[in-house]
Scaffold this active site. Structure first.
Site, PDB file in Angstrom:
ATOM      1  N   TYR A   1       0.777  -1.233   0.000  1.00 20.50           N
ATOM      2  CA  TYR A   1       0.000   0.000   0.000  1.00 20.50           C
ATOM      3  C   TYR A   1       0.811   1.286   0.000  1.00 20.50           C
ATOM      4  O   TYR A   1       0.252   2.373  -0.163  1.00 20.50           O
ATOM      5  CB  TYR A   1      -0.971  -0.017   1.182  1.00 20.50           C
ATOM      6  CG  TYR A   1      -2.014  -1.103   1.030  1.00 20.50           C
ATOM      7  CD1 TYR A   1      -3.091  -0.929   0.169  1.00 20.50           C
ATOM      8  CD2 TYR A   1      -1.898  -2.312   1.700  1.00 20.50           C
ATOM      9  CE1 TYR A   1      -4.038  -1.921  -0.006  1.00 20.50           C
ATOM     10  CE2 TYR A   1      -2.837  -3.314   1.541  1.00 20.50           C
ATOM     11  CZ  TYR A   1      -3.908  -3.125   0.681  1.00 20.50           C
ATOM     12  OH  TYR A   1      -4.821  -4.114   0.505  1.00 20.50           O
TER      13      TYR A   1
ATOM     14  N   PHE B   1     -10.380  -4.208  10.755  1.00 19.97           N
ATOM     15  CA  PHE B   1     -11.527  -3.927   9.900  1.00 19.97           C
ATOM     16  C   PHE B   1     -11.193  -4.256   8.454  1.00 19.97           C
ATOM     17  O   PHE B   1     -10.054  -4.502   8.126  1.00 19.97           O
ATOM     18  CB  PHE B   1     -11.989  -2.473  10.045  1.00 19.97           C
ATOM     19  CG  PHE B   1     -10.947  -1.431   9.764  1.00 19.97           C
ATOM     20  CD1 PHE B   1     -10.733  -0.966   8.475  1.00 19.97           C
ATOM     21  CD2 PHE B   1     -10.154  -0.907  10.787  1.00 19.97           C
ATOM     22  CE1 PHE B   1      -9.775   0.000   8.211  1.00 19.97           C
ATOM     23  CE2 PHE B   1      -9.200   0.057  10.543  1.00 19.97           C
ATOM     24  CZ  PHE B   1      -9.007   0.508   9.255  1.00 19.97           C
TER      25      PHE B   1
END
Length: 417
Positions: free
Chosen positions: A125, A417
């Site tokens: 990322y 999450f």
């Protein structure tokens, strides 16, 4: 080769999207009807993306609205990224890049200050401007080495509090307010919606996943305030000589006072038959090891990057947080995706900050990824300068930035999450 169609999901494609998601996470591929029907009502399909090769989904992506607590206790709206997969047959074709670019552009347009994610793999990322902003540590505690008086009544709290076992329904009623108090005081924490609490307490079941009811314990102060909540499970392991070797595994421990935190850890270590405790995800500077008379009883089993941040609005991000000491910096922020970036004058203090575009000479030059890494005060500017990831353009600027940006406690995100 057929063209690859990357776009928001249609309702009729949700089962196929789930199959691709399961494939990417190495789970049983074909979703059950129960899973499809149970998950679909809770999806905002406008924020669910897929890549399609013909009629087959070969990549998945989803985001949802979230609030992130920053240094000083303010919250900012963020774009939480999750459910990211690319099918093994379609790697290295730019599918994630296309989905990420579209999602971040929409987040910027909505007014989100940053995007967040939990990275399954470290190298992925950074190229999209995300930097690791909060880390996690997990310990395994050898209960019999702790030096605690395991025969004493617990909690042994200075404020005269008590611990009570409760059920999921009580946690559902008490937990949200306690978590709001916790995240108001701990930078790096994120919001939890009603669906999170329903799944956490068993009020709703996640389709396809077996539910095992955990134990819940709450800590109440002498005045009756719920200041801590512990959720844990235990196994049934016994040794050959009939000695108990059971392990307790913490699902979460939220405490808003040191007394509550100390009492809940002592309670867990004092349960009959429990020989080891796995702490679950904790802040790297958690109180636990030093709460024990013998801190070496807590062995580190995990220490890794956890919450990653991608700043989408430099001005609002830097103005939202507070700073340890007064000071000024000119930051030259490079954003290859051109979502934000530029040269900014930051005038900051413990009471707040102003951040404005400027033409003044820069003190520090850095990529948007490094700004994300520094944003929650968990990383050293001087360290990044030594690594060649931040450029110091004015003598002493790195030390000044460290004095301003660093926080007294490590950033911590309790949630996956």
């Amino acid at each position: 080769m057929t063209s690859l169609d990357v776009r928001p999901l249609r309702e009729a494609e949700f089962a196929e999207w789930l199959r691709a998601l399961n494939t990417g996470f190495l789970r049983v591929p074909t979703p059950s009807r129960e899973e499809v029907e149970g998950r679909l009502p809770h999806m905002d399909l406008a924020r669910v993306r897929g890549a399609f090769d013909g009629g087959r989904c070969v990549a998945t992506f989803r985001s949802f609205a979230q609030e992130l607590t920053v240094v000083g206790g303010a919250t900012v709206p963020t774009d939480a990224v999750t459910n990211v997969t690319v099918t093994p047959t379609h790697r290295r074709r730019g599918l994630l890049t296309r989905m990420m670019a579209a999602d971040l552009a929409e987040a910027k347009e909505r007014g989100d200050v940053a995007a967040t994610l939990i990275a399954a793999e470290y190298p992925i990322y950074g190229r999209y401007g995300f930097g690791p902003a909060a880390w996690t540590t997990e310990w395994e505690v050898d209960v019999h080495r702790t030096g605690l008086d395991l025969g004493a009544r617990v909690p042994s709290a200075a404020d005269g509090g008590r611990i009570d076992l409760v059920d999921g329904a009580e946690v559902r009623a008490l937990g949200p307010a306690l978590h709001d108090r916790l995240r108001a005081a701990r930078h790096g924490a994120v919001s939890r919606g009603a669906r999170w609490w329903d799944l956490y307490t068993g009020q709703a079941l996640f389709p396809g996943d077996p539910w095992t009811e955990p134990f819940h314990a709450v800590y109440r102060s002498a005045g009756g305030s719920v200041d801590g909540l512990l959720t844990y499970r235990a196994d049934g392991t016994w040794g050959d000589a009939k000695q108990p070797l059971n392990r307790a595994t913490v699902r979460s421990l939220d405490a808003v006072t040191p007394e509550a935190e100390r009492a809940l850890w002592h309670y867990l270590c004092s349960i009959d038959w429990i020989a080891t405790v796995r702490t679950g995800h904790r802040a790297p500077d958690d109180l636990l090891p030093l709460l024990l008379p013998d801190p070496r009883a807590a062995r580190t089993v995990t220490h890794a990057d956890f919450l990653w941040i991608r700043v989408l609005d430099v001005v609002r991000a830097l103005e939202a947080r507070t700073y340890a000491v007064p000071g000024s910096l000119v930051l030259d922020v490079h954003d290859p995706a051109a979502l934000t970036g530029g040269r900014y004058l930051l005038d900051a203090s413990p009471d707040g900050a102003s951040c404005t575009p400027t033409t003044r000479s820069a003190d520090l030059a850095l990529d948007i990824r490094e700004l994300g890494t520094l944003y929650l005060g968990d990383e050293s500017v001087s360290r990044l300068v030594a690594l060649g990831r931040v450029e110091q353009l004015t003598e002493g600027a790195a030390a000044r930035a460290d004095a301003m940006l660093r926080a007294g406690r490590r950033a911590w995100c309790p949630d996956v999450f």
